[in-house]
Structures are given as C-alpha cells and as structure tokens.
Scaffold this motif. Sequence first.
Motif, PDB file in Angstrom:
ATOM      1  N   PRO A   1       6.047   8.654   1.636  1.00 52.21           N
ATOM      2  CA  PRO A   1       5.300   8.367   3.255  1.00 52.21           C
ATOM      3  C   PRO A   1       5.615   7.945   4.303  1.00 52.21           C
ATOM      4  CG  PRO A   1       5.475   7.043   1.665  1.00 52.21           C
ATOM      5  CD  PRO A   1       6.465   8.030   1.156  1.00 52.21           C
ATOM      6  N   LEU A   2       5.473   7.699   5.719  1.00 51.02           N
ATOM      7  CA  LEU A   2       5.807   7.452   7.263  1.00 51.02           C
ATOM      8  C   LEU A   2       5.445   6.474   7.834  1.00 51.02           C
ATOM      9  CD1 LEU A   2       7.140  10.984   8.074  1.00 51.02           C
ATOM     10  CD2 LEU A   2       8.450   9.131   7.094  1.00 51.02           C
ATOM     11  N   PRO A   3       6.214   6.238   8.809  1.00 53.05           N
ATOM     12  CA  PRO A   3       5.068   4.869   9.031  1.00 53.05           C
ATOM     13  C   PRO A   3       4.294   5.435   9.624  1.00 53.05           C
ATOM     14  CG  PRO A   3       7.450   4.261   9.535  1.00 53.05           C
ATOM     15  CD  PRO A   3       7.833   5.491   9.105  1.00 53.05           C
ATOM     16  N   ARG A   4       4.096   6.560  10.561  1.00 49.89           N
ATOM     17  CA  ARG A   4       2.543   7.233  11.353  1.00 49.89           C
ATOM     18  C   ARG A   4       2.591   7.900  10.682  1.00 49.89           C
ATOM     19  NH1 ARG A   4       4.829   7.414  16.523  1.00 49.89           N
ATOM     20  NH2 ARG A   4       7.183   8.147  16.011  1.00 49.89           N
ATOM     21  N   GLY A   5       2.341   8.606   9.603  1.00 53.74           N
ATOM     22  CA  GLY A   5       1.768   9.606   8.868  1.00 53.74           C
ATOM     23  C   GLY A   5       2.990  11.018   8.401  1.00 53.74           C
TER      24      GLY A   5
ATOM     25  N   SER B   1       1.075  -1.235  -0.045  1.00 53.29           N
ATOM     26  CA  SER B   1       0.225  -0.484   0.012  1.00 53.29           C
ATOM     27  C   SER B   1       0.946   1.254  -0.042  1.00 53.29           C
ATOM     28  CB  SER B   1      -0.779  -0.236   1.367  1.00 53.29           C
ATOM     29  OG  SER B   1      -0.223   0.237   2.551  1.00 53.29           O
ATOM     30  N   GLY B   2       2.514   0.962  -0.373  1.00 56.04           N
ATOM     31  CA  GLY B   2       3.378   2.145  -0.007  1.00 56.04           C
ATOM     32  C   GLY B   2       3.309   3.132   0.917  1.00 56.04           C
ATOM     33  N   VAL B   3       3.018   2.089   1.742  1.00 55.14           N
ATOM     34  CA  VAL B   3       3.433   2.879   3.551  1.00 55.14           C
ATOM     35  C   VAL B   3       5.607   2.144   4.173  1.00 55.14           C
ATOM     36  CG1 VAL B   3       2.682   2.841   5.938  1.00 55.14           C
ATOM     37  CG2 VAL B   3       1.708   3.029   3.828  1.00 55.14           C
ATOM     38  N   PRO B   4       6.016   2.375   4.771  1.00 53.95           N
ATOM     39  CA  PRO B   4       6.599   1.561   4.846  1.00 53.95           C
ATOM     40  C   PRO B   4       6.618   0.850   6.245  1.00 53.95           C
ATOM     41  CG  PRO B   4       7.397   4.297   5.019  1.00 53.95           C
ATOM     42  CD  PRO B   4       5.865   3.886   5.163  1.00 53.95           C
TER      43      PRO B   4
END
Lengths: 99, 1006
Positions: B516-520, B407-410
Amino acid sequence: MLLIDCPYCGARPELEFVYGGQAHVARPRNPAECSDEQWADFLYWRDNSRGVHAERWRHTHGCGQFFNALRDTTNDHFLATYRVGEAAPALERVARPRT
Amino acid sequence: MSATFRAASGGRIDRGRPLHFRFDEHDYTGFAGDTLASALLANGVHLLGRSFKYHRPRGILAAGAEEPNALVTVRRDGARVTPNLRATQVELYQGLEAQSQNRWPSLELDLGAVSGLLSPFIPAGFYYKTFMWPRNAWQRLYEPKIRAAAGLGRAPEEADPDTYSSRFAHCDVLVVGAGPAGLAAAAAAAASGARVILCDEQPELGGSLLSEATVHSEAVIEGEPADRWMANTVRTLAAHPRVTLLTRTTAFGYFPHNLLGLNQRLSDHLARPDSGQPRERQWQVRAKEVVLATGAIERPLVFPGNDRPGILLAAAARTYLNRYGVLAGSRAVLVTACDAAYQAALDLHRAGISVKAIVDVRSGSADGVLPEAARRAGLPIETRSTVIGTSGRLRVSAVRIQRLDASGVPAGPARRMGCDLVLMSGGLTPSVHLFSQSRGKLAWDESLGAFLPAQAAEPVRSAGACRGVFSLAAAVQDGTRAGLAAAQSAGITVAAAIAQMPPPETSAVGILGALPLPRGIRTGKAFVDWQNDVTSRDLALAAREGFRSIEHVKRYTTTGMATDQGKTSNINALAIVAAELDKAMPQVGLTTFRPPYTPISFGSFAGFARGELFDPVRTTPMHDWAARHGAVFENVGLWKRARYFPRQGEDMHAAVARECLAARGHCGLFDGSTLGKIEVVGKDAATFMNRMYVNAWTSLAVGRCRYGILLRDDGFIYDDGVVARTAEDRFHVTTTTGGAAGVLALMEDYRQTEWPDLDVWLTSTTEQWAVIAVQGPSARRVLEPLLEGIDISAAAMPHMSVARARICGVPMLLMRVSFTGELGFEVNVPADFGPAVWQAIYDSGQKHEIAPYGTETMHVLRAEKGYIIVGQDTDGTVTADDAGLSWAVGKSKPDFLGKRALQRPAFASPYRKQLVGLLTREPQCVLEEGAQIVSTPQRAAPEAAIGHVTSSYYSASLGRSIALALLRAGRARMGETLYVAMPDGDIPVQVASPIFYDPQGSRLNG
C-alpha cells in the motif's frame, strides 16, 4: 510427442505416424445416388469432439497400415486402438488411464 | 581489485582455486564454485545491466533461474557469444569474459537512460497508442528505432561452431529437481528397485539445501544435520546402478504421454572444453511416472524504487552468504511479509552484516519462532510498517519507512534509513510450470495464497515446495511418499505402506500484489516485472482502460512476457489486476505456462540435424554425371534436379534457349528419375485403377500407355502422370515428382479402408528405376544402335506404347512417351545401370548433336505444348475440365474418385477459371508468373482480377514469349485483349490456345 499403440507393431512414437482424420466415415457405396447435401456431408463435415474421438492413424514409417483409435481430445490419452473393419470398443470396457 | 565482500569462512566455494574473470572492461577474481553473480557481488559489483524500457540501473535480484535483471553476454570468441544469460546461472571459469547489455556507451553512463526521464509519457500500451500514423512509418521508422533502443543482448553473427548431442531415454521414475523433496523421492523410488533419472539445473545436487549455512546450521533432516543427509543421499544415489543423475540439466518442457525435454549443459562451465566435446545434450525422456520437485520461487515485494541495485530477494542474499560466502552489503534492511525471511536477517547478522531494520508489512505483531529469535538477537523489528520509496543512483542508499494505520494504509511521518542492501520477501510461489505444461489443472488455494497442482493429466506427482509443502521436514517426507507411490504406479512392489503416511502440512505465507502507498498504487514507480519494466501503475492503467482477462492485460502491458516468463512477477501482477477489478484471484485467471522453462539454445534443438544432416538429400543415379557436366541444380522437394547445363559463358536464358532448340531440332537427353513410380499389381489391378483414376483402364491394352489424371473425391486435380499397362494384372504408374508419396498414401488409404476386398498390391518403385528421356526428331536413331530384341519403328512402337527389352545388355522398360511434343522415348533401367546407360546414349547421340537438358528447358518445352504441371498450372481448385482435360475422363464408368463431385452445379459454371494461353502484344515481354489479369486498361477504380498467369517463359523455338493462365470463362475469350496488371503499368495480352507449338501433334507421332 504422443505414444501410439499400433495394433500391428505395438507402442511407437508419434513421429512414425500420420494422422488420418475422423474414423468410420465410409465412402458411400453408390455416390451417384447421393444428393449434393449427402455428398458434401461425406466430403467435408466432421465431428469436432471435446472428449472421445474416433480417428484414423497410419503407421506410415512402420508397417504402413491404417488403423483406428479412440482418443480423448481434452488430454490426448488414447483409450484404444483397433484394426480397420473392427467396431470401436465399447467405452465402458476401455481402461481409463490414471490421472 | 580485491574481493572485499567475501566472508572469512563458510560457503561451498573452493577458496584454494581462485579464478580470474572479466566483466565489461574490468578484471576480477572469484573462486571455483562461484557463479558470475556471486563473484561480482564478492567484488562489490552490484550494477550489472540497464533495464529494457527505461534503461534504469539494475543489479542482481535473485540467485537462480528466476533472475529477471542480471542478464549478461558471455563471449568465448567471435562465434561463441551467448547473450541474455542469467549471471546467477553462469558458472565461473578461468578467463571468463562477460559483458553487460542494453547500455551505451557504458553501464555507468547510459545515454538511453533519457527514456527514463520520459517515462511519464511511456505508459502501458504506449507503442500501440502512439505509433499509429503514418502507417508506413511503422515498418520503416518506428519499429527499427524502437528495436534498436530497447532490446537485450545481440545474437552472434558467425555460425555456431559447437556440436550438440541428443539422446532418448526411458525410466520408471523421472524426478525433476534435486532439493530435499526430489532427493528423498529419488532415494525412495530407487530403493524400491525403480529405474530412476534425477535431474537438476544446478551443477550440484541439493537444491535449497545448498543455501543452508555450512557452519552453525540448524537444519536437520531425519535426525541428522541437513548437509550430512544430503551428502549421504547423493552418495547412495550415485552408487546405485539403476539411477542416472543429471546435473546442469534443465527439464524445460513437459510434453504429452510423459515425454520430458531435458537440456544438459556439458561444457559451458569449462575454461577449455575439449575439442569435439558437445556443448549441450538434449534428452527426450519417456518416463512411466514423473515426480516434480521443482521447489518454489520467492516473490519480490512491490514498492516504489524496488528495482535499484542492492535490492535482493531475501532468500537470494542468504544463498549468496551461505553457499558462496558473499556479503551482499554491509548495512541491510529486510522488508518482509513472512516469517521465513527472518532467517536471512539472522544469518546475515551472524556473518557481521549490520541489520538496520526488519520492516514487517503484515498486520500482525510478528511473534513466530523466527521473529522471536530475531528479537533475541537484538535485531530492530518494525511491525505494521512498510517501505514507500528508496533512493540511490547506481545502488540503493536509503529506504523510506512509514507505519501502517489500522486500515493498512501508510500514515504518519516517514523515516529515512540509510543502507546499502535491501532484502525483500513477499512469500513463496510454488513452481508449477512443468505441472501446468503437462496440462494438469491448477487450483487456487486461498489459505496458502498460491496456485497448486490439482487434477493431473499425466502420470505425475508433485512433491515438496512446488505443491505448497514448504517446511524442510514435511518436504522430505512428501518426497519419500511421492517416490514410493511413483515406483508403485510404475509396477514395482514397494515395502512401505504409503497410505499410512500422514498428509503433509502446508503453511500460509506472504502477501500478493503491491504494497500500500499513501496515495494508492497508481503513484510511484513500483516494479512488478523487472525484465520488461512493468510497474503496478501500468497494470492498474490496463485495468482502468477496460482490460479484464489477465491474458489481455499481459499482452497489453507485456508483463510476464520477457525471457524470464514472469517467474518472479506473474502472481503479483495477477493480484494487482484482481485488486483493481475487485475480483478474486481465480476469477482473473492465470496465464498459460509454456515451454521452455528457461531459454534453450537453438543448437540444443537442432542436435545433430545441421549442415549436411539438416535434411536428407535425394539424388538421382545420374547426379554425378550432371555435376561433372556443369549442371546447375535446383531443389525439388528433397531432390536435387539438374536445372540447366550452361556451356562456357552462358547464362540460364542462353543455356535454356540452346537446350530447347537442340531438343526440337535434333535430340535432347533428360533425367526423369525423380518422377514417382508405383507398381500396381494384382488380379483386381484394373478395377482398382478404374476406381482411382478418371480414365477408362479396362480398354487399355497390355503394352500401351495412357495419360492418367487422379482427382480427389472433391473433384479437383490431385496428380497426373503416364500409366503403362505392362501385363494384364500390372500397371506401371508414374506420378509427379512432388506428388509421389501423397499418391501412394491416397491409394493405400482407399485400398486398405474402402476396398479391402480388392486383390491389389502397391509398391513404390521410384528409386528402383533410372529414367532417361530421349526426346527429339533424332531420338529413334540415337537409341536404335543400343537396343536388343525390340523394333522401335513408328509402326512397331507407336506413341504411347511400352515394351520390355534390353539396352546395352541390361533389362529395360521402354516407353514411347513425350513431355516435349517431340518424338520421344523414356528408357527405364534398374537404378544402378542408370549412369552407364545414360553415358552410352549420350555417346551414341554425339553424331546427332544430342544435348542434355534440365528442368527449366523441360518446363519451356511442355508449356509450348500446353501440357500442365500439377501444382503450377493447378492449385487444388482446378477440375479436369478447367484444365482442358475432360477428354481423358471415362464418363461411362460408374464411379471413380471425384466423379460424384463433378456433378456439382458449380463445376458446370461457364464462368470457371479455365486454362488458356496468353500472348503478349510485345513478343519479347515475358510475363511474371502469378500476375493478375483484368479486362479493362487504366482502371479508375480497383477491379477484381479475372485470372492469373500460371506459367510464363521465353520460347526460343517460337521467337517470342508464351504464357499459360487460368482465366474466368477463358475458352470463350479466345482472341480477346486483356491486361496483366503490374506495378509499372498494364501489359496488354491476347487470349490464345494453350498449345503454341505443333498444334496438330504431327511431330509427336513422327
């Protein structure tokens, strides 16, 4: 700086001119016969056109003459300039600048 | 310090010409052809400044005009200090001295960095939210402190000793930008016969071609190596007689009707500019056609810690290597969202820099031509990965890499990778600044992910990368086409068939917004605007707090508002806000591009118009006499007027008191030459005057004068002055000093546009006449010995009469008028005779104790008589009746300017403000002009003022203060006590007649 085509002198930079407000606002011949409302109309009420606007300019630092112009207020293009006393040229006959 | 980061060969620098320079306290060496930025990098210096808000260590991000970080102050001497220069655009010269900014005590140890520790408490809009209370503290405490803490370079404290030049130019085709598209456009237009001006901000023509490798370059244009094509094209253009090439010349502004402002830097790159050589020249170019070939700017990527020194745009690192032979580091990580940036990794690899990883943040598998070439070269490519953070105090030392999930999230484990150089590329943003300034409409191109020029508002074309045509071959072709088309539109016959040229290819590149960052993206400190320290979190906060328009977000967060105007940041900021609001890019809007493109010095705009040439100065014929006699001058419009003539030891108060007593007791001499003078001539002159002025002119006999009042058609006083009828068909009209030009313009307006049938001519004669006022009981005896052919006895020449005669043998127009209330004459002689006649009158007056007086005494004398000064005692809302002048109005005339308006009901209100006199209870107290008048003392609640003081003086003749005021229902309040409210208490005053001195006027008629 606008480039303005004085009908007496030709194209000159805006620096030589002074803006004179909306054109074709004639002073009533008999002000005494005007109602207060008509007089206020003459004094204060002006168009605020988006698009073609007939307006007066004076070539103050040139020939000193007042003249009229049609200017598109959206892009500052002059569509025509003409002498005091002449009718505004019909817009169909005014060549539109290339955009 | 030795240059240890210079490649062994290559680049466009001159290795045979080493240049010594100083940055802060350290001496370095670079080469001719270096910029300050490239020379510092070659010396291993990456830390160049501290950031604006958090004082974070910052280095060099870019290689050109878009640089937001590396701002320095360049100092030649005490007066030649230029702050906020982009080190990437400062050309190195022998002995250059530059300083970093916004740090104390030093760049390495900056105590302001403590604000970085407080950064969680300094979010977007912090100033608006925090410094609200107490209100006074903003001005006295918060703002000065904030300004001292945040702030960039300091302005020089001495006057600028350099000269600046300006020039107007015209051409058929102006080409802005001399990269591949611009060179091709200029060459095509010039070959067609057009007069061409080609300008570029860099010292060398070539634009992006200058960043191509000088050895092993694969770049090819029209079948030949790019650098040879460039050299040939430049040589052809330089030899062309109809082509003007301007280097170091920034097109900073696009103004209506194809007027462009260009700023040419002439001497900033020289170690020793010739004395008298202008520093800059500002061109105003009026072009029939304009071709914009302004290129594109690489977008940074937005990830936490993306601002450390050692983190550069990929194209910038490539420029430093290929153009300057500089190795920006030894162990590099490339983070990219486009294929083109792989070229930077390949070039660096070939130069011996270890490429530790290429982190490709896109979802694809990176299988383009360049990524494949990188694979073949053995460079490790991490596809579908991203950078989630960096470390390193004064320079980047490592990045943290994490893979992106479906989904493109780390997700998954993060890897730390040591490095001393991070290159990033988010793709290219076309430079549409000038096109947008020209009021052309921009359109969002979804496939390209960019705003592109759409509907033009001027005769302008864009070519090459600035309209999304990025590839070299296509840009050159696009430039050729634009150059030909521009020449054709300028009226030149071109040989080629433009229409048959294939449309250029555009290519989609890059990503927009925050990675993108793991927590937004609300976590971490990922910079969007480097210069104003705006992070993605700040922008997200603004969206969360309800800001919807990008214009509001910009002002709230200050993104894009620094001196770089967001060249690297605006599109990313827009994308972040759009994502937060879940809107499409064009729906969020685009902030307005305004001139200048890069900061331009004030000197450039001032040009020659400084010092004595700043403003024209008007002096009267008697100016030199007044100066010799110690006059203190004041500025009245452009005029220098003698204000008073102090004798030894006198202050203004004493001088004015003496001058007043002299004029009232014996004789005063006053220079009235600045008064406007208009000759109204013609068969219909009287009719014209009747329609313009309120007075009845038909009844004015030849040889007589009258005080004229000019209203506007709205009924308010516009000007006043004495009008003399010198012949049946001729009026000599005087106006106020300041009103002269306006009155003539008003008269011309009505003459030309309302009454063109009248036979009347208007001529300004202000500067043709010297006007010498001789005022006082001895005036007649002073003048009589000098006159020929005229009897000026009271019977022969009564008050308000005019006659032609001779004085001292020269022609004269003599008016018996008075602005003092004394017996008075105004001698008008041709301007050149003014000084001699003045001297003769002065000599003749010696036995009558004649005294020259200035404007200050003139003001007191007229106020003692209640004579108004238009613009001081009137303010554009005062009618003739308000000023007590209704006696002058020719009420039986059918019409005059303003007559109809006088019938307005409001003009008949008894509660209008009327001119009155005020006498203070304490005679020595002089009121302040402009002070407000109230009716009750010691008010419990605020009370509306009922009037204000318009003129106030100490009257030596009366031995007390006097004042004029505009007061509601003033004439009905005679004798009432009112109060002038002042900060230290009320001043009681009595309402009186405005005529304080000689109310019967017997002295006037003496």
